[in-house]
Structure formats: C-alpha cells, structure tokens
Design a protein around this motif. Structure first.
Motif, short mmCIF file in Angstrom:
data_model
loop_
_atom_site.label_atom_id
_atom_site.label_comp_id
_atom_site.label_asym_id
_atom_site.label_seq_id
_atom_site.Cartn_x
_atom_site.Cartn_y
_atom_site.Cartn_z
N THR A 31 0.95 -1.31 -0.13
CA THR A 31 -0.02 -0.09 -0.15
C THR A 31 1.04 1.24 -0.01
OG1 THR A 31 -1.49 -1.33 1.13
CG2 THR A 31 -1.85 1.17 1.28
N PHE A 32 0.47 2.15 -0.85
CA PHE A 32 1.34 3.47 -0.98
C PHE A 32 0.61 4.66 -0.48
CE2 PHE A 32 3.88 0.85 -4.06
CZ PHE A 32 5.07 1.54 -4.02
N TYR A 33 1.16 5.55 0.24
CA TYR A 33 0.53 6.82 0.80
C TYR A 33 1.53 7.79 0.28
CZ TYR A 33 -2.16 3.79 3.79
OH TYR A 33 -3.00 2.92 4.24
N GLY A 34 0.79 8.89 -0.38
CA GLY A 34 1.57 10.16 -0.63
C GLY A 34 1.92 9.93 -2.07
N LYS B 146 0.50 9.64 -6.18
CA LYS B 146 -1.08 9.64 -6.92
C LYS B 146 -1.18 8.32 -7.46
CE LYS B 146 -0.44 14.28 -8.55
NZ LYS B 146 -0.19 15.05 -9.75
N LYS B 147 -2.72 7.88 -7.64
CA LYS B 147 -2.99 6.40 -7.90
C LYS B 147 -2.48 5.98 -9.20
CE LYS B 147 -7.34 6.32 -5.39
NZ LYS B 147 -8.84 6.15 -5.48
N VAL C 174 3.67 -1.27 3.91
CA VAL C 174 3.42 -0.01 3.62
C VAL C 174 4.59 1.01 3.16
CG1 VAL C 174 2.09 1.94 4.87
CG2 VAL C 174 1.45 -0.49 5.21
N ASN D 279 5.29 4.70 2.62
CA ASN D 279 4.63 6.08 3.03
C ASN D 279 5.78 6.92 2.59
OD1 ASN D 279 3.62 8.32 4.07
ND2 ASN D 279 3.97 8.11 6.08
N LYS E 259 6.74 10.95 1.43
CA LYS E 259 6.50 12.51 1.76
C LYS E 259 7.65 13.14 0.64
CE LYS E 259 5.26 11.94 6.86
NZ LYS E 259 5.78 12.13 7.98
#
Length: 872
Positions: free
Chosen positions: A116-119, A121-122, A183, A185, A187
């Motif tokens: 799962t990627f955060y930060g 764009k899809k 995960v 993350n 920034k």
C-alpha cells in the motif's frame, strides 16, 4: 546470521554443539573427519516441503561426508543463493559408530501479499510497483526494502524533490502462511528550487553568459516555463561540462571548474556557488592537413571554416571535424563519408602552443574507398519490395554515401507505410580491406488504410464525411482473392472512396493514384471522378433551416493528371499537369451568385503546378525541411473567338441584380420577364467558363529546442478573369474562416482554415448582392509551435499553440496584405493509422469578422474547432 558462513564459524559451532551431546566421543576437528551420513532432518519449514529441500541440498543418506568440510559449506551457499531463507544452520544431533546424523534448521523469509502506497498519486503506483518489483509473492529481504526505498527516494530527487522521504514498514498478514503486507509512505515535500547561481573567478565571460550555458540548471525567474529551476544532480553535473565548453568556445582552452557547492537557503530553496579558473585566452595558429589525397587543403579548409588568428574554439573544432548532433552535418568526416570513404578517420592534434597561439595538424587516414555490397530490407509484411527499393538511394555496387542513407530515411518516412521513428539502416559486415559493407534496412509497418470520419458544423448544419482510403493499394491484385488482407495491398497506390453530406449538399468521389506510372520513373498518375449535389436552403423560423430538394444544382467532374519528380533545381521538385472538366447543371436554383436558375455551365481547365517537398523525416510530425506549392489553373479564353456583346450582357445583369436587391429590401421581386432576362444574360456569359486561378502555399519546419518544432505557414490565392466585359466567374472562389471543414468541392471553392472565427466568416460581402459569395483574393499567415507527447505507431499525439492572421477581399483594389484578422490559441492532434488525424483547437479571434450582422459587435472571441480527417 550473515549470508555466508565461514569455515571457522562452522568449526566453532560444531565444537560447541558436540560438547552438549550425550555422546562422549573424543573427536579432533582440526583436519576434519570422515563419516557416513546416517540421516538428515529439516526443521523450521512453514510453506516448503521437507523432501524438496533435502533433494535440493544434494545430500543423500549413506554417502560419505567430511565434518567439517566443503560439502556443508557448498550446501549452505547454494541455499543462500535461493534468497528464500533468513537463517540456515546445520547441527550434529547424533554420532553412532561412523554414522553421523544432521539437522538442517531453516527460517523462511516472509512472502509479500500486498503493498500500500501513501503520498503517491494513484496513476503512479503501478509504475512504482513495477520498477521496484514489489509484486505479490516476492520474498521480503533487507535488500528488497533498502533498494526499494533508495529507488523511490532517488526518483523523486531527480524530479527536484530533494527533501523527499520514504519509509517502508511491514506487518504480519494472518490470511496466509508466513506472509507480510507492506506499507510505503512517501513524503515528497516541495520541489527545491535554485534561487541563485553565483560564479566566482570569471573575468572575461559575464555571469549572464555562463548561466545561459547551463542547459538544465536555471535560476528561479518569473515567466520562465520551458526550463524549470529545480535542482537535479545528474543534470547539474552534465551542465558543469557544458560550462567548460562555453569557455572553450571563447578561447579559454584551459578553463576549469575549481569547486562547486550547494548552499541550502531554506527547505525549498538552494544557491549554487561555482568557482572557475578561466586561464589565458588562445587563438588558432597554423592548421595543416596531413594524409589527404582525395581532397586538397583548400577544399578541406573551406569545410573546416577556421582561419589563422580566429579565437580558439574547441567545441567548434570538434563539430567541424565530426558533428554527431545532426543527422546530416557539414563537417570533414561527412565530406569523406559522402564520397565513399566510410573507414576514414580524422583527428586534430595540437603540435605547438606558443604564447597564446595553438598550431594544429589535422591527421587524416582516408582508408579504402567503400562500396555497398548487399542491400536488404526486412519488416515489410504488407508492402512489396519493389515499392521500397525504388525509393532507396542506396543500391548494391554504389559508393557508400551517408547523405544517401539520410535521404532514403526521409523518402521511406514520407511514404506513410512505415513508422518513421523506427526506420533503421544497419551497416553490417564492414570490411576495410575489401572496401565493402552491407546495408540492412529494418522497417516496421504502420497502418496505411484509413476509415475517414470527418465532422463539423458549417453552412448552417452538420457536415459529415464517411470514406475509405487505401494508401498502399494494389490494383493488379484486384481479382486475386488470396491477396485481400482485407484488400489487395502492397504496391503503393492510392484508392479512395468518399461520401460527404449535410442537409444541403452531397458529394460522391472516387480517386486513384499511381506514384510510379510504368514502374520505371517517379511519374505520378492521378484520376478522380466526383459528383456533387447542392440543395436550396432557407434559414430562420422555428425549424432553423429548411431544405428544398426541388431546387438544386449538380456538378459532375473528372480530372486526370501527371506529376513528375525532376532533378533541377534539386530532386525535391515536382512538376505537375492536370486536365479537368466540370459540368454545372442548374435546376430552378436562383440563389446567390447564380442568376440563371436553369441551365448549364462548362469548365475545362488545365492546371500547372510546381512544388518542392523536403519536409521530414516523418510525414505526421515533420521536424525539418519545407514544402511549398505554386499552381496556376487556366481555362481557354473563349471570348476571344466569340462575337457576343459581353459588355452589354454584364451591364444588364448588374443592373437587374441591383434592382433585385433593391426590391427585396422593399419586400418585392422582379417581374417574370426581368427574371428571365437576368437568367439569359448570365447563362450567355457563363455557359463556357473562362478564368485563371493562382495559388501559393508554403510550410517551413524548424526544430527550436529538443522536440519543439516551429511550423511557419504562408498562403495566397487569386481568382482572375481574362475579359473584364464578362466579369468574374461565380465559381472557384475563396471562403476563409473556421476549421477548414466543408471543403466539399462545391463550385470548385477553396475553404481556408483560420481558427478563432466561425466557418467562412471572413469571406467578404458582395457589394451588389449583399451576400458572402466568396472572395477573389486571400492571404494567410500562421506560426504554430508543436511538441510531441508520443510518436508511437499506434497513435501519434502532439500539442500545439498558434498565431494566425488572414483575410479575403473582393478585388485587388481592396487587397491589403497587412489588413489581417488575427487569432491565437492552442490545440491537440492525435493521428491513428485507422482513422487519420483527429484534433481540437481553441482559438480566440481578436477582430470582428466580415459578416454584416457582426458589424460593431467587437472581437470574434473564443471558438472551438474540431479537426477530423484534415491534412497535417
């Protein structure tokens, strides 16, 4: 546990374990002892089969084994190589007589179930997963996590996010055995910009000139949109090399960068400090050529273009010897390679540097004259070989010529049958001793047949076109069923069927073209047959437009032409001739310029054209060259051989036309006799049409930077008459404005695109009829910046921005080339082989158009134009 276990570690482990066993044996491990493997047990497995692991180790019960020894070490290395386990340990569990029993304890690495990627764009996640190989089923290792983290961090740093931070965490996934989810993350932070670039040590070259030399490293500056001010380390290091080249271009051969540093201003800004040493300024001294026999010193000096006393320019010297930045440079290496000397080498050597003057020797090894041995073509699955070979300038037995190869690339690209970006000539089997090479052309077929779907609004309604165009047709295989794929293809001919219609007109046309008539010389034969029907229409009311098919006129036409490629002034020129006949048939059609509602008009015209086309290499997205065409269309001067009083007919026609317009304004009409007289006078004047029509169109393509291309365009057209007593014909006129659609050959008119205005809104008003019946003269100029988004065979896409200006006039007395209707805008083009060109333009017209209802209404404003099926 480290990945590789040393022999000493194995020794100490074995000694420790054996000391704990209940088997009391005196054993020396200094030199190793031989045993028989009595048993092997594998422990710690979660998802793998024990027998599978045993088999992979290669250890078999009953085999001799030395402990400690290389056998165990090799097994451990082999297992580590699988990258499936995080720990691998061998234990001695028992020794009976000469039999040893071993335990292999393994800890499996966890398996990745999902990430799962955060930060991020899809739309970017899939690419990151592919690049880092974080796919389901992947074994999670420390190196996988570390490499993924570094890759993602560096990826964003390359985009200018110097403060980018990436954290990766894993957690146990209970849905599967020994599995973990991940995960990531990210920034990114803000892009770090370059606030200021500070130079130190430069005295002769100013800071501004040095900053300009940095191609991809720029300061923050308001209004700069092409080159951003983000800091990318790789680009910066490359630009430092360009900085040294800038000094070398200005005579400072010994200049160097002493130091450079990045100074952090704040989280989003940095300064660059670059310290240079210029050194002394040098000049060219004597330049002598050594080893040249093919060309004289004078000839070579003309190409080199450098004279004694010129400021030293190391970059220029390299380019004049061999310029690798252009496909067809004018340098010494190309001079030799264009004359058959493929194996020649040219090296400039400094022989002295006295005071501020540098003397050079240009040492030349000419090698043997080179000839083409075999020339082959591959990749043409549809196009026949002879269609390709006739366009090639490279033939077996000819001298090797680099310019011929470049020209052949252009000619193949202009055919439109192959992907111009993938035309590759490979030099093979080069033999310097024999002076021969083979040339292999690799081609990739692209779609050469099109379904034409064209649409737009014009003339009060929707204009639609449906057509089939086969640009690589083979008419000789028309009756050979096995050649239909889906139609007979491969001979380079063009065959097109077209239907264009709206509520007010219909057009049927058939066109055939053979580019090499007879197969021996580039003589193009064209034949076209067309049928047009135009219906009367009235506008306004609740229904918008009403069409009356009982009032119509039709045009039946046939045109045949020949066009020959000539050798002078150069072989880009083509001379064309064509002869066309049109029959205009009017049936109760008393509308517009046509004052005879019943009758016929005949047009027999000869057209002579001169054109030059050097644009290329791609037909869809040209990056260089130009194309222009000058044509003259002439009918016979019938009135010279007639005794009719055309002057009286014209005067009476104009008198009745003015009277008709006057009465219409009063709600009245001409009497039946007056109508009949008007029809007869115009019928007599225009039964045999006589006119001449001159047109010019030119396009120039210039690559500015990278793939940014400037297209410059100029157009001009004039329709004249031989006999002023007859007047100007009501056909063949110019209608300017809009998207350029609706060019449906109705009455021979030219529909000229000028974006930012409604269709045909820049057509002048006739002073007698008060209608926009077509102009007799027009001119147009445009500048268009183009940049490709992709040039793949499946779809070529480019964006554009344009400036345009043009206008049309009723006569030469009114003509003013500087009285332009101006516009600007942006657009997008998509070329798909099956459908041709598709596009959309958003244009803003800065001036009023020429329609009477637009007077005093101000600028035309924003207009949207759909471009479907038009020319490039």
């Amino acid at each position: 546990m480290t990945r590789f276990i040393s022999l000493n570690h194995i020794l100490s482990t074995l000694l420790f374990l054996i000391s704990l066993t209940t088997v009391a044996q005196e054993t020396s491990y200094e030199d190793g002892k031989s045993y028989i493997l009595g048993g092997l047990e594998v422990t710690g497995l979660e998802s793998y089969n024990e027998q599978t692991v045993k088999t992979y180790t290669g250890l078999r019960v009953g085999q001799p084994i030395t402990l400690p020894g290389e056998q165990i070490s090799e097994v451990i290395k082999k297992l580590w190589g699988l990258e499936l386990f995080s720990e691998i340990e061998f234990y001695i569990t028992n020794i009976e007589d000469n039999n040893v029993f071993l335990e292999l304890n393994i800890i499996e690495r966890p398996t990745l179930t999902n990430v799962t990627f955060y930060g991020v764009k899809k739309g970017k996640i899939e690419g990151l997963i592919k690049d880092t190989d974080l796919k389901k089923g992947k074994k999670i290792t420390e190196s996988l996590i570390s490499n993924s983290k570094n890759y993602i961090t560096n990826k964003y740093k390359k985009q200018g996010y110097l403060n980018a931070q990436v954290n990766i965490a894993t957690a146990k996934d209970t849905s599967e055995t020994n599995a973990q989810s991940m995960v990531v993350n990210v920034k990114k932070g803000d892009k770090v910009k370059i606030r200021e670039i500070v130079f130190e040590g430069n005295e002769e070259l100013k800071d501004k000139k040095l900053r300009k030399a940095l191609k991809n490293t720029k300061e923050k500056k308001f209004g700069r949109f092409w080159k951003k001010s983000k800091y990318i380390q790789e680009d910066y290091k490359e630009d430092l090399g360009l900085l040294v080249d800038k000094f070398a271009e200005n005579g400072f051969r010994d200049a160097r960068v002493i130091s450079d540093s990045v100074v952090k201003v704040d989280e989003n800004n940095i300064d660059l400090h670059i310290k240079v040493e210029e050194g002394d300024k040098y000049y060219f001294g004597d330049i002598d050529f050594v080893g040249n026999t093919v060309y004289t010193d004078r000839q070579l000096n003309q190409v080199l273009g450098i004279k004694k006393g010129d400021t030293y320019n190391g970059v220029l010297l390299r380019e004049r010897i061999a310029d690798n930045s252009k496909p067809d440079p004018s340098d010494v290496t190309s001079l030799y390679q264009n004359n058959g000397y493929l194996f020649s080498t040219i090296n400039p050597v400094e022989i002295s540097a006295a005071n501020d003057t540098i003397d050079f020797e240009i040492r030349i090894i000419e090698g043997k004259e080179t000839f083409l041995n075999h020339v082959t073509v591959s990749g043409n699955d549809k196009t026949n070989d002879h269609v390709i070979y006739r366009e090639l300038r490279t033939r077996p037995g000819q001298k090797y010529n680099k310019s011929d190869i470049i020209r052949s690339i252009r000619e193949l690209g202009q055919l439109g049958f192959f992907d111009a970006e993938q035309i590759t000539p490979d030099v093979l089997n080069a033999n310097p001793n024999d002076g021969t090479v083979d040339l292999a052309w690799s081609l990739v077929e692209s779609g050469s047949s099109q379904i034409e779907l064209q649409g737009g609004y014009g003339g009060g309604g929707f204009i639609g076109t449906l057509g089939l165009s086969f640009s690589n047709f083979s008419i000789q295989n028309l009756f050979k069923g096995e050649k239909y794929k889906p139609v007979p293809m491969g001979d380079g001919q063009t065959f097109a069927l077209r239907l264009q219609a709206s509520r007010t007109f219909r057009v049927y046309s058939l066109n055939f073209s053979e580019p090499w008539l007879g197969g021996k010389k580039p003589v193009r034969f064209n034949l076209s047959v067309s049928r047009t029907q135009q219906f009367a229409a009235s506008y306004g009311g609740t229904n918008g437009i009403t069409v009356n098919k009982d009032q119509q006129f039709s045009i039946t036409g046939v045109t045949a032409g020949l066009a020959k490629r000539v050798q002078w002034p150069d072989d880009f020129f083509t001379i064309s001739h064509s002869l066309g006949y049109q029959l205009y048939d009017f049936r109760n059609y008393n509308i517009g310029l046509f004052n005879f509602g019943n009758g016929k008009a005949n047009s027999l015209a000869y057209t002579f054209g001169i054109s030059r086309n050097s644009q290329g290499p791609s037909r869809i997205f040209p990056t260089s060259g130009s194309t222009f065409e000058l044509t003259g269309k002439f009918t016979p001067p019938y009135s010279l051989f007639s005794d009719k009083d055309f002057k009286a007919l014209k005067e009476r026609s104009e008198e009745l036309t003015e009277l008709q317009a006057e009465r219409r304004s009063l709600g009245q009409t001409l009497t039946a006799s007056e109508v009949k007289e008007l029809e007869n006078s115009d019928q007599e004047r225009f039964r045999l049409l006589e006119y001449y029509k001159i047109k010019f169109k030119g396009d120039w393509y210039t690559t500015l930077v990278d793939k940014l291309v400037l297209r410059s365009n100029a157009e001009f057209g004039f329709l004249g008459s031989y006999n002023s007593d007859i007047g100007d014909v009501p056909f063949e006129r110019f209608f300017v404005g809009g998207d350029g659609l609706g060019n449906f050959t109705l009455d021979g008119r030219d529909v000229v695109q000028l974006r930012g205005y409604d269709n045909q809104a820049l057509t002048p008003v006739d002073p007698i009829t008060g209608e926009q019946d077509g102009g007799l003269i027009y001119n147009k100029f445009s500048l268009e910046l183009r940049y490709p988004l992709t040039l793949k065979p499946s779809a070529s896409i480019y964006g554009l921005a344009f400036l345009e200006g043009g206008n049309s006039f009723n006569n030469f007395q009114e003509f003013n080339p500087f009285q332009l209707k101006r516009s600007a805008g942006v657009g997008l083009r998509i070329f798909m082989p099956a459908f041709g060109l598709l596009g959309i333009d958003f244009g803003y017209g800065f001036d009023e158009d020429l329609r009477p209802q637009s007077a005093g209404q101000g600028p035309s404003g924003w207009q949207t134009h759909f471009i479907i099926g038009q020319q490039f």
